[in-house]
Design a protein around this motif. Sequence first.
Motif, PDB file in Angstrom:
ATOM      1  N   SER A 181       0.843  -1.181   0.000  1.00  0.00           N
ATOM      2  CA  SER A 181       0.000   0.000   0.000  1.00  0.00           C
ATOM      3  C   SER A 181       0.883   1.239   0.000  1.00  0.00           C
ATOM      4  O   SER A 181       1.763   1.394   0.850  1.00  0.00           O
ATOM      5  CB  SER A 181      -0.884  -0.031   1.251  1.00  0.00           C
ATOM      6  N   VAL A 182       0.648   2.125  -0.939  1.00  0.00           N
ATOM      7  CA  VAL A 182       1.430   3.359  -1.015  1.00  0.00           C
ATOM      8  C   VAL A 182       1.198   4.197   0.246  1.00  0.00           C
ATOM      9  O   VAL A 182       2.130   4.760   0.824  1.00  0.00           O
ATOM     10  CB  VAL A 182       1.046   4.157  -2.282  1.00  0.00           C
ATOM     11  N   TYR A 183      -0.033   4.239   0.695  1.00  0.00           N
ATOM     12  CA  TYR A 183      -0.354   4.975   1.915  1.00  0.00           C
ATOM     13  C   TYR A 183       0.461   4.456   3.097  1.00  0.00           C
ATOM     14  O   TYR A 183       1.035   5.220   3.867  1.00  0.00           O
ATOM     15  CB  TYR A 183      -1.855   4.850   2.220  1.00  0.00           C
ATOM     16  N   GLU A 184       0.512   3.127   3.216  1.00  0.00           N
ATOM     17  CA  GLU A 184       1.206   2.533   4.353  1.00  0.00           C
ATOM     18  C   GLU A 184       2.713   2.822   4.291  1.00  0.00           C
ATOM     19  O   GLU A 184       3.335   3.116   5.310  1.00  0.00           O
ATOM     20  CB  GLU A 184       0.930   1.021   4.403  1.00  0.00           C
ATOM     21  N   THR A 185       3.283   2.756   3.099  1.00  0.00           N
ATOM     22  CA  THR A 185       4.708   3.104   2.954  1.00  0.00           C
ATOM     23  C   THR A 185       4.943   4.546   3.393  1.00  0.00           C
ATOM     24  O   THR A 185       5.880   4.840   4.141  1.00  0.00           O
ATOM     25  CB  THR A 185       5.179   2.903   1.497  1.00  0.00           C
TER      26      THR A 185
END
Length: 466
Positions: free
Chosen positions: A259-263
């Motif tokens: 997930s880009v958000y999580e990164t």
Amino acid sequence: CGVFGAVGVADAASFIALGLHALQHRGQEAGGIVTYDTEAGFQSARRFGYVRDNFTSQKVMETLPGPIGIGHVRYSTAGSKGNTAIRDVQPFFGEFAMGGAAIAHNGNITNAVALRRELIERGSIFQSSSDSECIIHLMARSLQRNIPERMKDALRRVEGAFSVVAMTRTKLIGVRDPRGVRPLVLGKVGDKGYVLSSETCALDIIGAEFVREIEPGEMVVISDGKVQSSKPFEPKPSRFCIFEHVYFSRPDSILEGRSVYETRRQIGVELAIEAPVEADLVCPVPDSGTPAAIGYAFQSGIPYGMGIIRNQYMGRTFIEPSEQIRNMGVRLKLNVNRALIRDKRIILVDDSVVRGTTSQKIKDMLLDAGAAEVHFRIASPPTMWPCFYGVDTPDRDKLLAAYMSVEQMRVHLGVDSLQFISLDGLYRAAGVAEGRDANAPRYCDACFSGEYPVVPSDMIDKGFKL
Ligand code: 5GP
Ligand code: SF4
Ligand code: MG
């Protein structure tokens, strides 16, 4: 840029328009769609501006019939800033001996100048100033008997970064360069329909199911509900663009299974560990700094607040190609939430510092609004080198970090403290627990490290020094 293609659906153009709308953050200058229908043949529409302003009217969409098509949203990279002509807007179309083909390209071809010179000497007539057009001419010159094979021939001569979506009358084609610098994913709609997209967020908007990523160095040819895969290039270690994780992709997309958000949130966590400071409030520069600010606040225990409010009706400032508009842009787009900021020590989180113009203006706005202190935390290492693989960083001499130390930048920006995440911290946030392996980095990080995975040969010819 963003690319999207669809095949085996009732009305490809409407899916493509929606897909491109979800990819609008990857390019806002212009967009185009090409479709094929047995009666109408190849049709194309290319326009300046947003997808929503061009590809929603019935008048335009009616001209794009058929079950197959591709599209592109453009963000011009080095060389053509500010003077894009409509002839530079993709997809590009070419008519060959075995029928027509159209292509849409995300990335940047690093030997395009040399290829163009060679092709022109041999009689090719270029229509645009775009590096991507070389692919069409190389295809036209190939002696192979079908278009996917011609495309392989063409792309074997091309260096740099490319995620390409192409089409013939019946086939949708997707290719990623051997290092897989730019993203490309495959999705499925209905029984026989397939789509290709730069990012997964564009699958969600049309209700397509994520199938898988196209692999670095892979070509897929899709027709009649079947996906044929091949690996036409000499294998290379994969070097996905780490800046896609930091800034370029949308936070609701999944890249490399992450997930880009999580990164981004995790970058904020790492930043809070690497660069703590006593303060009252963590504020993002919206929207690009938001997930990292959430992570920073979580890890530090300092409250998160919306100290800066973004006007939702402006585009991304950086992507506006002219300097004058970019300078005005900050105030048009961002405003300080005075009531929240007053007398507080602020940790301001943004994704990157490029020229430093945005940061400087935001800091001024915060101080005007009565902030007691401003501590700037950046979710990427100092941007010291230009990107030659499809992200529009300016020339080296305009990159603040290329000619200033972090302390000099702090003074220049006029903030109380300034810290960037380390490259190792960034790698950890992106899921590489052991950090960056200097002998075999998992990502392209050239804009931070100066280690270019593909020699930017055109730029070196123009005098660029590594
Ligand atoms: P600056 O004002 O330092 O030149 O610009 C930095 C801002 O531009 C950041 O807030 C970042 O979100 C935004 N930005 C937009 N596009 C790009 C890009 O292609 N590269 C980088 N590094 N930053 C970008
Ligand atoms: Fe991405 Fe930077 Fe590499 Fe360009 S130079 S591909 S922005 S990591
Ligand atoms: Mg930003």
